[in-house]
Design a protein around this motif. Structure first.
Motif, PDB file in Angstrom:
ATOM      1  N   LEU A  10       0.849  -1.193   0.000  1.00 22.71           N
ATOM      2  CA  LEU A  10       0.000   0.000   0.000  1.00 22.71           C
ATOM      3  C   LEU A  10       0.885   1.243   0.000  1.00 22.71           C
ATOM      4  O   LEU A  10       2.104   1.160   0.126  1.00 22.71           O
ATOM      5  N   TRP A  11       0.240   2.359  -0.175  1.00 21.27           N
ATOM      6  CA  TRP A  11       0.952   3.635  -0.105  1.00 21.27           C
ATOM      7  C   TRP A  11       0.622   4.319   1.203  1.00 21.27           C
ATOM      8  O   TRP A  11      -0.549   4.551   1.527  1.00 21.27           O
ATOM      9  N   VAL A  44      -1.753  -5.362  -6.386  1.00 31.48           N
ATOM     10  CA  VAL A  44      -1.960  -3.921  -6.524  1.00 31.48           C
ATOM     11  C   VAL A  44      -3.026  -3.707  -7.586  1.00 31.48           C
ATOM     12  O   VAL A  44      -3.396  -4.620  -8.320  1.00 31.48           O
ATOM     13  N   GLY A  45      -3.519  -2.488  -7.677  1.00 29.94           N
ATOM     14  CA  GLY A  45      -4.551  -2.187  -8.662  1.00 29.94           C
ATOM     15  C   GLY A  45      -3.970  -1.914 -10.037  1.00 29.94           C
ATOM     16  O   GLY A  45      -2.771  -1.647 -10.198  1.00 29.94           O
ATOM     17  N   ASP A  46      -4.836  -1.964 -11.022  1.00 30.21           N
ATOM     18  CA  ASP A  46      -4.451  -1.580 -12.390  1.00 30.21           C
ATOM     19  C   ASP A  46      -4.666  -0.071 -12.504  1.00 30.21           C
ATOM     20  O   ASP A  46      -5.506   0.411 -13.268  1.00 30.21           O
ATOM     21  N   ASP A  47      -3.897   0.669 -11.718  1.00 29.82           N
ATOM     22  CA  ASP A  47      -4.030   2.115 -11.653  1.00 29.82           C
ATOM     23  C   ASP A  47      -2.643   2.732 -11.502  1.00 29.82           C
ATOM     24  O   ASP A  47      -1.629   2.022 -11.471  1.00 29.82           O
ATOM     25  N   PHE A  72      -9.074  -3.714  -8.596  1.00 30.88           N
ATOM     26  CA  PHE A  72      -9.420  -2.969  -7.389  1.00 30.88           C
ATOM     27  C   PHE A  72      -8.409  -1.839  -7.243  1.00 30.88           C
ATOM     28  O   PHE A  72      -7.331  -1.882  -7.842  1.00 30.88           O
ATOM     29  N   LYS A  73      -8.721  -0.848  -6.440  1.00 30.44           N
ATOM     30  CA  LYS A  73      -7.784   0.236  -6.191  1.00 30.44           C
ATOM     31  C   LYS A  73      -6.566  -0.279  -5.414  1.00 30.44           C
ATOM     32  O   LYS A  73      -6.690  -1.167  -4.567  1.00 30.44           O
ATOM     33  N   THR A  74      -5.415   0.282  -5.690  1.00 32.44           N
ATOM     34  CA  THR A  74      -4.227  -0.027  -4.903  1.00 32.44           C
ATOM     35  C   THR A  74      -4.424   0.460  -3.468  1.00 32.44           C
ATOM     36  O   THR A  74      -5.020   1.514  -3.230  1.00 32.44           O
ATOM     37  N   GLY A  75      -3.932  -0.305  -2.519  1.00 33.46           N
ATOM     38  CA  GLY A  75      -4.109   0.019  -1.112  1.00 33.46           C
ATOM     39  C   GLY A  75      -3.494   1.356  -0.724  1.00 33.46           C
ATOM     40  O   GLY A  75      -2.447   1.749  -1.234  1.00 33.46           O
ATOM     41  N   ARG A  76      -4.169   2.042   0.182  1.00 34.87           N
ATOM     42  CA  ARG A  76      -3.660   3.309   0.728  1.00 34.87           C
ATOM     43  C   ARG A  76      -3.848   3.311   2.238  1.00 34.87           C
ATOM     44  O   ARG A  76      -4.796   2.736   2.755  1.00 34.87           O
ATOM     45  N   CYS A  77      -2.938   3.985   2.903  1.00 36.41           N
ATOM     46  CA  CYS A  77      -3.025   4.164   4.348  1.00 36.41           C
ATOM     47  C   CYS A  77      -2.661   5.602   4.675  1.00 36.41           C
ATOM     48  O   CYS A  77      -1.567   6.063   4.344  1.00 36.41           O
ATOM     49  N   ILE A  78      -3.584   6.318   5.297  1.00 38.62           N
ATOM     50  CA  ILE A  78      -3.327   7.690   5.707  1.00 38.62           C
ATOM     51  C   ILE A  78      -2.616   7.642   7.061  1.00 38.62           C
ATOM     52  O   ILE A  78      -3.171   7.161   8.053  1.00 38.62           O
ATOM     53  N   VAL A  79      -1.371   8.107   7.096  1.00 41.32           N
ATOM     54  CA  VAL A  79      -0.539   8.028   8.294  1.00 41.32           C
ATOM     55  C   VAL A  79      -0.455   9.388   8.966  1.00 41.32           C
ATOM     56  O   VAL A  79      -0.098  10.384   8.332  1.00 41.32           O
ATOM     57  N   SER A  80      -0.783   9.415  10.260  1.00 41.37           N
ATOM     58  CA  SER A  80      -0.615  10.615  11.074  1.00 41.37           C
ATOM     59  C   SER A  80       0.431  10.328  12.136  1.00 41.37           C
ATOM     60  O   SER A  80       0.430   9.251  12.747  1.00 41.37           O
ATOM     61  N   LEU A  81       1.346  11.283  12.340  1.00 35.68           N
ATOM     62  CA  LEU A  81       2.402  11.093  13.322  1.00 35.68           C
ATOM     63  C   LEU A  81       2.157  11.970  14.546  1.00 35.68           C
ATOM     64  O   LEU A  81       1.880  13.154  14.425  1.00 35.68           O
ATOM     65  N   ALA A  95      -6.822  -3.712  -3.437  1.00 39.42           N
ATOM     66  CA  ALA A  95      -6.174  -4.813  -4.142  1.00 39.42           C
ATOM     67  C   ALA A  95      -5.641  -5.891  -3.198  1.00 39.42           C
ATOM     68  O   ALA A  95      -5.823  -7.095  -3.442  1.00 39.42           O
ATOM     69  N   TYR A  96      -4.972  -5.485  -2.099  1.00 39.62           N
ATOM     70  CA  TYR A  96      -4.369  -6.509  -1.241  1.00 39.62           C
ATOM     71  C   TYR A  96      -5.404  -7.320  -0.466  1.00 39.62           C
ATOM     72  O   TYR A  96      -5.062  -8.314   0.177  1.00 39.62           O
ATOM     73  N   ASP A  97      -6.676  -6.922  -0.518  1.00 42.06           N
ATOM     74  CA  ASP A  97      -7.746  -7.751   0.029  1.00 42.06           C
ATOM     75  C   ASP A  97      -8.136  -8.870  -0.939  1.00 42.06           C
ATOM     76  O   ASP A  97      -8.959  -9.731  -0.590  1.00 42.06           O
ATOM     77  N   ASN A  98      -7.565  -8.845  -2.126  1.00 42.47           N
ATOM     78  CA  ASN A  98      -7.966  -9.771  -3.195  1.00 42.47           C
ATOM     79  C   ASN A  98      -6.738 -10.387  -3.856  1.00 42.47           C
ATOM     80  O   ASN A  98      -6.614 -10.409  -5.076  1.00 42.47           O
ATOM     81  N   ILE A  99      -5.817 -10.903  -3.031  1.00 41.42           N
ATOM     82  CA  ILE A  99      -4.577 -11.490  -3.534  1.00 41.42           C
ATOM     83  C   ILE A  99      -4.858 -12.887  -4.081  1.00 41.42           C
ATOM     84  O   ILE A  99      -5.332 -13.759  -3.351  1.00 41.42           O
ATOM     85  N   PRO A 100      -4.562 -13.130  -5.362  1.00 45.20           N
ATOM     86  CA  PRO A 100      -4.786 -14.470  -5.920  1.00 45.20           C
ATOM     87  C   PRO A 100      -3.695 -15.446  -5.501  1.00 45.20           C
ATOM     88  O   PRO A 100      -2.605 -15.045  -5.083  1.00 45.20           O
TER      89      PRO A 100
END
Length: 285
Positions: A10-11, A44-47, A72-81, A95-100
């Motif tokens: 993910l990003w 990952v997604g085709d994006d 599916f969309k590529t995974g993202r994670c909003i990180v707050s520090l 996408a990573y919820d749907n790994i073949p």
């Protein structure tokens, strides 16, 4: 040495900045930095973010043959520090919820690595179930608790398949076992006889290893580093520990080297910083 690494890519989004991430990806990239042949099983997604992720993996010398592009969309994670400690807001149904299921070459390696987050969806969870039927010297479970994406059954099933288990002091409460950290390790060994090693990281207090086969605890020194961000530090610790262990390094040295790398990573912004040459010479298996 060959590793199969299962889980999320993910990003991590830091304000207007984005960094490639996901604990399994970070772990795999750090292993590749240490000279290990890493086969990441993910999606990952085709994006645009998916293509960028594959490009980043190639730059980091991670094998991308089993990083599949799915609709599916590529995974993202909003990180707050907050004072260097991250909190995560994870996007669902990505996408990573749907790994073949990957090719058969992934089913035989020196070790299989996995965590909990990519088990939140049945498709990826079934892929992991299939991978766990493979042939590995060790199975490394880095629990990496994220939000509410776990349950007691998931943790129990994962531990039954595990030979090396890593958990942080902050996460240990999810095990729902009373006692000190050391007492919990001994209870885990009795409940899960396949466990050889339990690693407990203690943030500013270092870490310790429970050598379950010899009923021995090994403690690291407390780190002395100016923390910029802890993102990726635990993943680098796991990578350095496992790659050294698989190379035949004694547990005390594995712990020292893993702690040394993690102490460097916390001084950097980003989960996979470049290693100074003098550091690499001290930690490489």
């Amino acid at each position: 040495m060959k590793l199969t690494v299962f889980g999320e890519i993910l990003w991590d989004i830091f304000d207007d900045n984005k960094k490639i991430g996901g604990a399994p990806f970070n772990f795999g990239a750090h292993c590749a930095n240490l000279g290990v042949n890493v086969n990441v099983v993910s999606a990952v997604g085709d994006d645009e973010l998916g293509l960028l992720a594959i490009n980043e993996a190639e730059k980091l010398k991670v094998n991308t043959e089993n990083i599949m592009q799915v609709p599916f969309k590529t995974g993202r994670c909003i990180v707050s520090l907050n004072n260097g400690t991250p909190s995560y807001n994870l996007v669902e149904n990505v996408a990573y919820d749907n790994i073949p299921t990957p090719e058969k070459s992934c089913f035989s390696a020196d070790a299989l690595y996995f965590g909990t987050l990519a088990q939140r969806n049945n498709i990826s969870k079934q892929t992991l179930t299939e991978l766990l039927k493979g042939n590995y010297r060790e199975v490394f479970f880095d629990i990496n608790i994220r939000q509410n994406y776990y349950d007691d059954l998931m943790i129990d099933q994962s531990l039954k398949a595990t030979t090396i288990f890593k958990i942080s002091r902050e996460e240990i409460g999810v095990l729902k076992i009373n006692g000190t950290n050391e007492e919990i390790c001994k209870i885990l060994k009795k409940k899960y006889p396949n466990l050889k090693i339990i690693i407990v990281t203690l943030d500013c207090d270092g870490a310790f290893v429970f050598d379950a086969e010899n009923d021995e605890f090994i403690y690291s020194a407390k780190p002395n580093a100016k923390v910029v961000s802890t993102v990726g530090a635990g993943d680098s610790f796991s990578a350095c520990f496992l790659s050294n262990y698989l190379s035949g390094t004694d547990l005390n040295t594995c712990l020292k080297r893993a702690s040394l790398l993690a102490s460097y990573v916390v001084t950097q912004l980003g989960a996979i910083p470049e290693y100074p040459k003098e550091l690499l010479e001290k930690i490489i298996p």
